[in-house]
Structure formats: structure tokens, C-alpha cells
Design an enzyme around this catalytic site. Structure first.
Site, mmCIF file in Angstrom:
data_model
loop_
_atom_site.group_PDB
_atom_site.id
_atom_site.type_symbol
_atom_site.label_atom_id
_atom_site.label_comp_id
_atom_site.label_asym_id
_atom_site.label_seq_id
_atom_site.Cartn_x
_atom_site.Cartn_y
_atom_site.Cartn_z
ATOM 1 N N ASP A 55 -13.924 10.331 66.539
ATOM 2 C CA ASP A 55 -14.140 8.802 66.130
ATOM 3 C C ASP A 55 -13.108 8.791 65.062
ATOM 4 O O ASP A 55 -12.255 9.590 64.567
ATOM 5 C CB ASP A 55 -15.512 8.744 65.208
ATOM 6 C CG ASP A 55 -15.745 7.247 64.682
ATOM 7 O OD1 ASP A 55 -15.506 6.486 65.288
ATOM 8 O OD2 ASP A 55 -15.937 7.395 63.418
ATOM 9 N N GLY A 94 -10.724 -0.262 63.990
ATOM 10 C CA GLY A 94 -11.147 -1.604 64.373
ATOM 11 C C GLY A 94 -10.375 -2.835 63.987
ATOM 12 O O GLY A 94 -10.167 -3.975 64.368
ATOM 13 N N CYS A 119 -16.979 6.397 69.284
ATOM 14 C CA CYS A 119 -16.154 4.999 68.667
ATOM 15 C C CYS A 119 -16.400 4.107 69.682
ATOM 16 O O CYS A 119 -15.685 4.168 70.643
ATOM 17 C CB CYS A 119 -14.652 5.700 68.123
ATOM 18 S SG CYS A 119 -13.818 4.021 67.396
ATOM 19 N N CYS A 141 -20.986 -0.536 66.772
ATOM 20 C CA CYS A 141 -19.763 0.429 66.127
ATOM 21 C C CYS A 141 -20.625 1.610 65.658
ATOM 22 O O CYS A 141 -21.655 1.416 65.119
ATOM 23 C CB CYS A 141 -19.356 -0.388 65.137
ATOM 24 S SG CYS A 141 -18.264 0.901 63.795
ATOM 25 N N HIS A 168 -20.463 3.351 63.035
ATOM 26 C CA HIS A 168 -20.561 3.510 61.770
ATOM 27 C C HIS A 168 -21.928 2.902 61.328
ATOM 28 O O HIS A 168 -22.449 3.019 60.375
ATOM 29 C CB HIS A 168 -19.608 2.633 60.879
ATOM 30 C CG HIS A 168 -18.389 3.593 60.713
ATOM 31 N ND1 HIS A 168 -17.591 3.805 61.817
ATOM 32 C CD2 HIS A 168 -17.791 4.342 59.659
ATOM 33 C CE1 HIS A 168 -16.412 4.518 61.135
ATOM 34 N NE2 HIS A 168 -16.563 5.011 60.061
HETATM 35 N N1 DGL Z 1 -16.833 3.901 64.491
HETATM 36 C C1 DGL Z 1 -15.839 3.133 65.169
HETATM 37 C C2 DGL Z 1 -16.610 2.057 66.072
HETATM 38 O O1 DGL Z 1 -17.500 2.622 66.637
HETATM 39 C C3 DGL Z 1 -14.846 2.975 64.469
HETATM 40 C C4 DGL Z 1 -14.439 1.801 63.532
HETATM 41 C C5 DGL Z 1 -13.184 1.768 62.849
HETATM 42 O O2 DGL Z 1 -12.400 2.638 62.716
HETATM 43 O O3 DGL Z 1 -12.722 0.544 62.634
HETATM 44 O O4 DGL Z 1 -16.013 1.143 66.471
#
Ligand code: DGL
Length: 262
Positions: free
Chosen positions: A10, A43, A73, A187, A189
Site C-alpha cells: 500500500d 490518491g 490499495c 480506500c 485507510h
Molecule cells: N489506501 C490507499 C487506497 O486504498 C491509498 C490512499 C492514498 O495513498 O492516497 O486508495
């Protein structure tokens, strides 16, 4: 064979939500995690940059013997998933978009699905394609949520945090107004914000792309006995990653190593 790893990557700590699900459901697997913390967030970057980062991430994972690669990710999967699959046709590559799209289609009753994701994921329309391919009658609304990754990366995801509530309320408003009964947390996160989101949208079913991805992975590999190895790598400061990661994997075991790519 037992020395092979499932390599998970990720842009930062977010993919640990996938990693945690995999650890819990597939304890015998040897797992590697790579968080490209030097380049987070992905992102808000251009497609060209994201593709470059993703190819570097996977090149790093290839320093180890791999039995599978997990794109933990949504941004990486939506922008570079196809490129990765074309670049490594012999590899077993698992993503997050397909599993989450499938679960959203199974979950919705009124056929109105909301997607919360990064700018790049929303712009790619990867979720629209994946969901509409399963059922073209689905009614979709997507909201880019650029402030959420920085919040999570800075350890701000508690449901009582006023800043978190304020930001989430703004992003949730159009989805609630549209009448969605299901929201894809598009996402990796965002599962950290699940409690906060649920408290602001108690009637809406939330789909974690992280849990959905781990479920599909588990179906692909038969369960084995024993306890696998866990290893963590980051491309920037180890301590910041360790502090943040420990908030949601309190028993994070295994060393965290910092690596320089390129
Ligand atoms: N966790 C990631 C996702 O699923 C990336 C978020 C990022 O780095 O902007 O999109």
C-alpha cells in the site's frame, strides 16, 4: 515452499487493514508488508506517478519468493492493477476493487451504492465499471475524500474526534441525500474510520474493501497448520509507521525495516 510469502503493499499504513484481515483469517501464511510511506498519499497524484510507484513497490516485493501479491490499495488497483497483471501475467495478483464491488452488489437492497475513495480512484471509475459489469441497473454515486488519508496517516480516526466528524459529515452528506443503503469504503485507510462513519450514518451498510479482499484471498489458498512469519518494510521513517500501525494492530510482531527504492 514454506518460505514463500504473500506480498502485500500500500502507499502507507492503510493496507494494514488488509494485512490484519489476512493475518486473522490465514495465520499460517508468511506475510510481507510494504508501505510506500515516502510517497503517501497516492490518491492525489497523477496516474503516471501512481503507476511508477506501484511498479517500484512490486519490484521490491520481488526481492522475496512470492506465492501471491495483494494490492492493498484501491488507488493502486484502480490505476495500475491492469498494468501489473499485464506486466506479471504469471503471478497471482489479488486486488481490492473486484471483491468490494461484488460485496456491494450483494449487500444493496435499493440498488443505490455510494463509493468513498481517493480522487484518483474516483477519477478512474474503476468501481463504476466493476459494479455495473455485475449489475447494470445499479445506481452509483462517488465522492472523492482527499482529506481522509492524511487524517488516518496522522492517527486521527477516533469517532469522537471533532475534526474527523466534521470532515466525514461533509463527505457523507451527498451520499445520505442520494439515499444510498450501501457505501463502499473504497480506500484501505477508511476501515479505520468505520466506527466514525457508522456513527454518522447508522442506517447505511458499510463495505470494507480490505475485508472483502482478504476473504477472496483466503478462498484461493487452502488452510494450513502453523504460524507464519510477518515482515514489515517502509520507504520512510520506521518510527512514525510503528506508532501509527500500533494503533490498530496493537500486537504488531516482527521487525519494521526501512528500505530505499531506486
Ligand atoms: N489506501 C490507499 C487506497 O486504498 C491509498 C490512499 C492514498 O495513498 O492516497 O486508495
Amino acid at each position: 515452499m514454506s518460505e514463500q510469502y504473500i506480498g502485500v503493499f500500500d502507499s502507507g499504513v492503510g493496507g494494514l487493514t488488509v494485512f490484519k484481515s489476512i493475518m486473522e483469517s490465514m495465520p499460517s501464511e508468511n506475510l510481507l508488508y510494504f508501505g510506500d510511506t515516502a510517497h503517501v498519499p497516492y490518491g492525489t497524484k497523477s496516474e503516471k506517478q501512481i503507476r511508477k510507484f506501484v511498479l517500484n513497490d512490486v519490484a521490491f516485493l520481488h526481492r522475496f519468493p512470492l506465492k501471491a501479491i495483494v494490492i492493498a490499495c484501491n488507488t493502486a488497483d484502480s490505476v495500475a492493477g491492469q498494468l501489473l497483471r499485464e506486466t506479471y501475467p504469471e503471478e497471482k495478483i489479488f486486488g481490492v476493487i473486484e471483491p468490494a464491488a461484488a460485496e456491494a452488489v450483494r449487500s444493496t437492497v435499493n440498488k443505490k451504492i455510494g463509493i468513498m475513495a481517493t480522487k484518483a480512484t474516483v477519477a478512474s471509475k474503476a468501481y463504476d465499471r466493476a459494479i455495473l459489469a455485475k449489475d447494470p441497473t445499479m445506481d452509483l454515486i462517488s465522492v472523492p475524500c482527499p482529506l481522509l488519508v492524511p487524517l488516518v496517516e496522522n492517527g486521527r480516526f477516533e469517532k469522537d474526534d471533532p475534526v474527523v466528524r466534521m470532515v466525514l459529515s461533509e463527505y457523507l452528506e451527498p451520499l445520505i441525500r442520494y439515499g444510498v443503503d450501501t457505501i463502499v469504503l473504497g480506500c484501505t485507510h477508511y476501515p479505520l474510520l468505520k466506527e466514525a462513519i457508522q456513527s454518522l450514518a447508522p442506517e447505511i451498510h458499510l463495505i470494507s474493501s480490505s475485508d472483502a479482499a482478504a476473504k477472496v484471498l483466503k478462498e484461493a489458498f487452502p488452510a494450513e497448520e502453523g504460524q507464519g512469519i510477518r515482515r514489515y518494510f517502509v520507504s520512510d521513517d520506521r518510527q512514525q509507521f510503528a506508532d501509527n500501525a500500533s494503533r490498530f494492530i496493537p500486537d504488531l510482531q516482527g521487525e519494521i525495516e526501512q528500505v530505499t527504492l531506486e
